[in-house]
Design an enzyme around this catalytic site. Structure first.
Site, mmCIF file in Angstrom:
data_model
loop_
_atom_site.group_PDB
_atom_site.id
_atom_site.type_symbol
_atom_site.label_atom_id
_atom_site.label_comp_id
_atom_site.label_asym_id
_atom_site.label_seq_id
_atom_site.Cartn_x
_atom_site.Cartn_y
_atom_site.Cartn_z
ATOM 1 N N TYR A 88 59.348 3.685 39.511
ATOM 2 C CA TYR A 88 60.019 3.608 38.207
ATOM 3 C C TYR A 88 59.929 2.254 37.976
ATOM 4 C CZ TYR A 88 60.486 8.487 36.807
ATOM 5 O OH TYR A 88 60.670 9.495 35.897
ATOM 6 N N GLU A 101 54.508 -1.854 32.608
ATOM 7 C CA GLU A 101 54.802 -1.333 31.148
ATOM 8 C C GLU A 101 55.093 -2.596 29.995
ATOM 9 O OE1 GLU A 101 56.777 1.932 30.377
ATOM 10 O OE2 GLU A 101 55.603 3.140 32.113
#
Length: 274
Positions: A196, A203
């Site tokens: 994550y 991102e």
């Protein structure tokens, strides 16, 4: 009505969900294969890869290009970061995007699954996760050519794929009722600790690389889009914490930490886990 719900989805819906999850797991596994082929210095060329290429054309690439011109914005920070990372992480856009685009776009059906009551996943979490990835794929990567050579594009898609293969495989086996191996259950609810942050950080960096230069007061002439993207980058950390908290709660529920539940035991509600 309550007893009907407790038995889970109907047989037709169950078969559909098994097929959806199995196809998604296979698609993401293929994305990993394509990316690793680049690391090995191989070219991704196969009949399967050729099959994915026309699929990518069915999503609104041309519409996006027509409505919003493809800009070439970047900044010194992103350029410097890419320069140092290129020696260790190759660019994988050309090999992976034709498979990544349809596989990730297929995940939009997960929102409908929640709305139609096929699964009991929380709608806000599902919408945020799916929509943010679609924005990155079609609103950022497809529109900004400089991201195609970015090493953080590679780390982003690998973090996604390594998360999604165990997740979809776990759901497919759970729905099929053939038993989920304890190691797969552990992977599904443990690898997020590492993947994550890598995924969310990548991102943010991919989006950051499409923002115009901000040093020496140049941020003052940013376009509205640049300001919106900068705002999105700023909320990536709290957004990561929301997803982290959700997964930690699900991990405690499924693995039964401190509740006497054995590793790999079946969750109380397989379809509610996310």
């Amino acid at each position: 009505m309550s007893s009907t719900r407790s038995r889970g989805p109907s047989l037709v819906v169950r078969f559909y969900l098994i097929a959806f999850n199995a196809l998604s797991a296979a698609g993401w596994a293929y994305v990993i294969y394509l990316a690793l082929a680049v690391f090995r210095g191989q070219r991704a060329s196969s009949s399967v890869h050729d099959f994915f290429k026309p699929l990518a054309s069915y999503v609104p690439t041309s519409i996006v290009a027509l409505l919003i011109p493809q800009p070439k914005s970047t900044n010194n920070f992103s350029t410097t970061l890419a320069y140092f990372l290129h020696s260790y992480i190759p660019a994988t856009y050309e090999s992976t995007f034709s498979a990544l685009a349809p596989v990730q776009s297929l995940a939009a059906l997960e929102i409908l699954h929640v709305l139609f009551g096929f699964v009991r996943s929380p709608l806000p979490t599902t919408v945020v996760q799916v929509s943010s990835r679609l924005i990155l794929i079609w609103g950022i990567v497809e529109r900004f050519p400089n991201t195609h050579l970015s090493p953080v594009y590679t780390t982003m898609i690998l973090a996604w794929a390594l998360t999604e293969v165990p997740r979809y495989a776990y759901y497919a086996l759970s729905l099929a009722g053939c038993g989920v191996p304890s190691w797969l259950t552990w992977m599904r609810y443990s690898t997020f600790y590492v993947l994550y942050p890598i995924g969310a950080g990548s991102e943010a960096l991919v989006m950051l690389s499409t923002i115009s230069e901000w040093s020496n007061g140049k941020w003052a002439v940013w376009s509205t889009e640049d300001r919106v993207k900068a705002g999105l980058v700023a909320i990536w950390v709290p957004g990561l914490w929301v997803m982290y908290s959700h997964m930690m709660r699900m991990r405690r529920k499924v693995l039964g930490v401190g509740k006497g539940q054995k590793l790999g035991a079946k969750p109380k509600d397989r379809l509610k886990a996310e």
